[in-house]
Design an enzyme around this catalytic site. Structure first.
Site, PDB file in Angstrom:
ATOM      1  N   GLU A   1      -2.641  40.110  44.618  1.00 63.41           N
ATOM      2  CA  GLU A   1      -2.438  38.935  43.776  1.00 63.41           C
ATOM      3  C   GLU A   1      -1.263  38.140  44.342  1.00 63.41           C
ATOM      4  O   GLU A   1      -0.331  38.697  44.916  1.00 63.41           O
ATOM      5  CB  GLU A   1      -2.120  39.416  42.360  1.00 63.41           C
ATOM      6  CG  GLU A   1      -1.775  38.326  41.360  1.00 63.41           C
ATOM      7  CD  GLU A   1      -1.280  38.897  40.035  1.00 63.41           C
ATOM      8  OE1 GLU A   1      -1.411  38.202  39.021  1.00 63.41           O
ATOM      9  OE2 GLU A   1      -0.744  40.030  40.023  1.00 63.41           O
TER      10      GLU A   1
ATOM     11  N   LYS B   1      -8.201  35.087  36.677  1.00 61.97           N
ATOM     12  CA  LYS B   1      -7.652  36.178  35.870  1.00 61.97           C
ATOM     13  C   LYS B   1      -7.839  35.920  34.380  1.00 61.97           C
ATOM     14  O   LYS B   1      -7.434  34.873  33.858  1.00 61.97           O
ATOM     15  CB  LYS B   1      -6.162  36.341  36.205  1.00 61.97           C
ATOM     16  CG  LYS B   1      -5.454  37.496  35.527  1.00 61.97           C
ATOM     17  CD  LYS B   1      -4.005  37.515  35.996  1.00 61.97           C
ATOM     18  CE  LYS B   1      -3.223  38.679  35.402  1.00 61.97           C
ATOM     19  NZ  LYS B   1      -1.802  38.635  35.855  1.00 61.97           N
TER      20      LYS B   1
ATOM     21  N   CYS C   1      -4.348  42.543  38.296  1.00 66.35           N
ATOM     22  CA  CYS C   1      -3.093  43.033  37.725  1.00 66.35           C
ATOM     23  C   CYS C   1      -3.203  43.452  36.256  1.00 66.35           C
ATOM     24  O   CYS C   1      -3.730  44.514  35.950  1.00 66.35           O
ATOM     25  CB  CYS C   1      -2.009  41.981  37.932  1.00 66.35           C
ATOM     26  SG  CYS C   1      -0.318  42.646  37.942  1.00 66.35           S
TER      27      CYS C   1
END
Length: 266
Positions: A40, A106, A142
């Site tokens: 990321e 995300k 994440c």
């Protein structure tokens, strides 16, 4: 399938980071990888004003990543930032290479531990998978790792592997949480999980001057039974892993948690 996890520390300059990606992709190709996965925020590290750096998927940075994929023959997956409404950005994963072109925004934003990703980032809403050599692969970023339903959705879509790209925030207990969560997500979706994080800046000799999530390293490949098969420490490095995707079928026969799911009544 052989994959490469490139655990790097990126800085605030997208062009410099693109050069680093090219060097690492060549290393992965020399290691006979089929897919190379970067963390990321590979485009620019957190703690940097993101809106001025954000570029569309047809912009120069993404085009540079596509060129790297073409030069090496690899499928490249890397984190970047794309423009979003109201001056925000999307935290985007670009997956590109032979027969592959996809982007994942995300879904779960890191509004935790005193950090508010949603101040500058607009959340995504779509589950995204790609196909490489006939194998379905899910994409996640994440903080997504704290939400098991996303990884089960990957499995429901036919994925035998999820790629988790991260820039994990440091702090007391955070390494232990990372290790626990990555193993749990592999086990409760019974798929391979390849988790690649930003290397710890301190291990790269880079001072940390903010509370932004800039990485702790600890990239790992976790089997569908929840066991860690390979891992890295906190500094920069590359992990090459050969995945037997047929193992997923064997584990799902032994631990059929997906088939045994029941929705509780209200």
């Amino acid at each position: 399938m052989r994959i490469a996890l490139s655990q790097i520390t990126t800085g605030p300059d997208p062009e410099h980071n693109l050069t680093l990606l090219r060097e690492e992709a060549r290393r992965a190709a020399d290691g006979d990888a089929r897919v190379v996965v970067f963390p990321e925020a590979a485009m620019a590290c957190f703690g940097t004003p993101l809106a001025p750096l954000a570029q569309p998927l047809d912009g120069p940075w993404a085009t540079g990543v596509r060129r790297i994929a073409e030069e090496t023959g690899l499928v490249v997956v890397a984190g970047m930032f794309t423009p979003a409404p109201a001056g925000k950005v999307a935290n985007t994963l670009l997956a590109t290479g032979p027969g592959v072109e996809a982007a994942y925004d995300k879904i779960h934003l890191f509004d935790a531990f005193g950090y508010a990703e949603s101040d500058s980032v607009e959340p995504g809403s779509q589950i995204v998978t790609i196909e490489v050599d006939g194998a379905r692969i899910g994409l996640a970023t994440c903080y997504d790792v704290r939400f098991p339903e996303l990884f089960r959705a990957h499995a429901d879509a036919g994925a035998r592997l999820s790629l988790l790209l991260a820039s994990w925030g440091a702090g007391p207990g955070k390494r232990e949480q990372w290790e626990l969560l990555t193993r749990a997500r592999a086990l409760d979706a019974t798929l391979w999980l390849a988790a690649v994080g930003q290397a710890d800046p301190a291990a790269s000799g880079i001072p940390v001057t903010s509370n932004a999530p800039t990485g702790i390293g600890r990239s790992a490949v976790v089997g569908p039974d929840g066991t860690v098969r390979q891992s890295l420490a906190d500094g920069p490095g590359m992990l090459l892993a050969d995945l037997d995707l047929d193992e997923v079928d064997s584990v799902r026969r032994t631990i059929p948690v997906l088939a045994n799911r029941r929705l509780p009544s209200a």
